[in-house]
Every structure is written in C-alpha cells, then in structure tokens.
Design a protein around this motif. Structure first.
Motif, PDB file in Angstrom:
ATOM      1  N   GLU A 107      -1.675  -3.387   4.857  1.00 12.35           N
ATOM      2  CA  GLU A 107      -0.694  -4.218   5.572  1.00 12.35           C
ATOM      3  C   GLU A 107       0.157  -3.337   6.471  1.00 12.35           C
ATOM      4  N   LEU A 108       0.536  -3.853   7.627  1.00 15.84           N
ATOM      5  CA  LEU A 108       1.397  -3.140   8.574  1.00 15.84           C
ATOM      6  C   LEU A 108       2.559  -4.035   8.973  1.00 15.84           C
ATOM      7  N   THR A 109       3.780  -3.508   8.856  1.00 16.83           N
ATOM      8  CA  THR A 109       4.967  -4.278   9.184  1.00 16.83           C
ATOM      9  C   THR A 109       5.889  -3.453  10.078  1.00 16.83           C
ATOM     10  N   PRO A 110       6.078  -3.864  11.352  1.00 20.28           N
ATOM     11  CA  PRO A 110       7.080  -3.179  12.177  1.00 20.28           C
ATOM     12  C   PRO A 110       8.467  -3.442  11.573  1.00 20.28           C
ATOM     13  N   GLU A 111       9.243  -2.390  11.368  1.00 24.23           N
ATOM     14  CA  GLU A 111      10.571  -2.558  10.761  1.00 24.23           C
ATOM     15  C   GLU A 111      11.705  -2.414  11.770  1.00 24.23           C
ATOM     16  N   SER A 112      11.469  -1.638  12.799  1.00 23.28           N
ATOM     17  CA  SER A 112      12.471  -1.440  13.848  1.00 23.28           C
ATOM     18  C   SER A 112      11.728  -0.922  15.070  1.00 23.28           C
ATOM     19  N   GLU A 113      12.472  -0.654  16.140  1.00 24.06           N
ATOM     20  CA  GLU A 113      11.831  -0.102  17.332  1.00 24.06           C
ATOM     21  C   GLU A 113      11.272   1.296  17.085  1.00 24.06           C
ATOM     22  N   SER A 114      11.807   1.993  16.097  1.00 26.18           N
ATOM     23  CA  SER A 114      11.403   3.381  15.877  1.00 26.18           C
ATOM     24  C   SER A 114      10.535   3.604  14.627  1.00 26.18           C
ATOM     25  N   ARG A 115      10.361   2.551  13.800  1.00 23.80           N
ATOM     26  CA  ARG A 115       9.677   2.769  12.522  1.00 23.80           C
ATOM     27  C   ARG A 115       8.871   1.543  12.106  1.00 23.80           C
ATOM     28  N   GLY A 116       7.705   1.828  11.471  1.00 25.37           N
ATOM     29  CA  GLY A 116       6.903   0.776  10.868  1.00 25.37           C
ATOM     30  C   GLY A 116       6.542   1.148   9.451  1.00 25.37           C
ATOM     31  N   LEU A 117       6.247   0.129   8.634  1.00 22.52           N
ATOM     32  CA  LEU A 117       5.885   0.341   7.240  1.00 22.52           C
ATOM     33  C   LEU A 117       4.409   0.022   7.050  1.00 22.52           C
ATOM     34  N   ALA A 118       3.687   0.967   6.471  1.00 23.28           N
ATOM     35  CA  ALA A 118       2.267   0.786   6.184  1.00 23.28           C
ATOM     36  C   ALA A 118       2.075   0.723   4.673  1.00 23.28           C
ATOM     37  N   LYS A 119       1.436  -0.333   4.224  1.00 28.27           N
ATOM     38  CA  LYS A 119       1.075  -0.469   2.810  1.00 28.27           C
ATOM     39  C   LYS A 119      -0.356   0.058   2.694  1.00 28.27           C
ATOM     40  N   ILE A 120      -0.512   1.185   1.984  1.00 32.22           N
ATOM     41  CA  ILE A 120      -1.797   1.890   1.937  1.00 32.22           C
ATOM     42  C   ILE A 120      -2.229   2.087   0.488  1.00 32.22           C
ATOM     43  N   LYS A 121      -3.435   1.614   0.171  1.00 30.59           N
ATOM     44  CA  LYS A 121      -3.983   1.838  -1.165  1.00 30.59           C
ATOM     45  C   LYS A 121      -4.721   3.166  -1.179  1.00 30.59           C
TER      46      LYS A 121
END
Length: 151
Positions: A107-121
């Motif tokens: 899963e990939l979620t943009p969190e802000s203009e400078s950062r994103g969150l990647a859910k990685i197994k």
C-alpha cells in the motif's frame, strides 16, 4: 536516488544474502537476549527442542534490517519508519544459514507534499546448510519515503 513515487503497489524485490555465524549469534544474545538456547551451544544441542544453538528472533529481525538497508532502503530517500505490524518468527535461524529477503509493496499513501508512507511486507528466508530454504520471519513495515520535488 529513488523516491516514494518510484514505488508501485505489487512491486516485489528480492535481496540477500547474509551469512549467519555462531560467533554473531552468541555476541548478540549475550548482550540482548541471554536465554540459554541462544548462548550455550552445548546445552542447546543436548536439551533444546531446536537441536542446537539458534539466533534470537530479535537478532533475525536485525539481520533482516541489514539486508533491507543494503539491498533496498539505501537507494531510497528513506525517512525512517512508523512501526512494524504482524511480526512473526516462523522457524529458528541457526549458524551456517544464509538469509535472504523478499519485499512486497502492499500500500502507498501520500502523507504530505514531502513524505509518503509505504506499507511493505518483508519475508526472510534461510537457506540451510542442507540446501533447503525455509521462511523464518515476516512483518509488515510502515516506511516513510521522501517525495519528488518540482525543480
């Protein structure tokens, strides 16, 4: 350098190997997890249900992290992690094993203009001295990566 936008859900990456030694198992265990089946090779061989000395599960995670940094995160704009979910130790790691990992972007979620969150197994495998390969550890990491900036 790779960024959050360079990842896609479903991407899979394989990395390895990390050779596990008895000395390293003993050193880690003496400092961080001094249970006898991690620190006493003779007793572990005679009395443990594992049939010999095994690495601490926390050591397995630390070796896995080394593989992640060397094979994946070291080329990314990594900003650390928010945590780990679903940590499992499936089988023990022994001296002589060679570890490798597989990462799958869930899963990939943009969190802000400078950062994103990647859910990685991440799944860690041990190639045994016999040549057999076994899954030994898995978890889902919540990794933060920098985003590309318009120049």
């Amino acid at each position: 350098m790779r960024f959050f936008e360079d990842l896609s859900v479903g991407d899979t990456y394989e990395y390895g190997t990390y050779d596990v030694t008895e000395d390293e198992i003993l050193e880690f265990a003496e400092q961080y997890d001094p249970q006898w089946f991690h620190t006493d090779p003779e007793r572990a061989e005679e009395e443990s249900m594992y049939g010999g000395l095994i690495a601490s599960g926390w050591h397995t995670v630390a070796m896995t992290m080394r593989l992640i940094v060397d094979g994946y995160v070291g080329d990314m704009e990594s900003l650390g992690a928010k945590g780990v979910d679903e940590l499992r130790w499936w089988a023990p790691v022994s001296p002589g094993d060679a570890l490798s990992i597989e990462n799958e972007v869930l899963e990939l979620t943009p969190e802000s203009e400078s950062r994103g969150l990647a859910k990685i197994k991440t799944t860690t495998y041990a190639e045994r001295e016999s040549g057999d390969v076994e899954k030994v550890c898995s978890f889902v990491g919540l990794s933060m990566f920098g985003r590309k900036r318009d120049e």
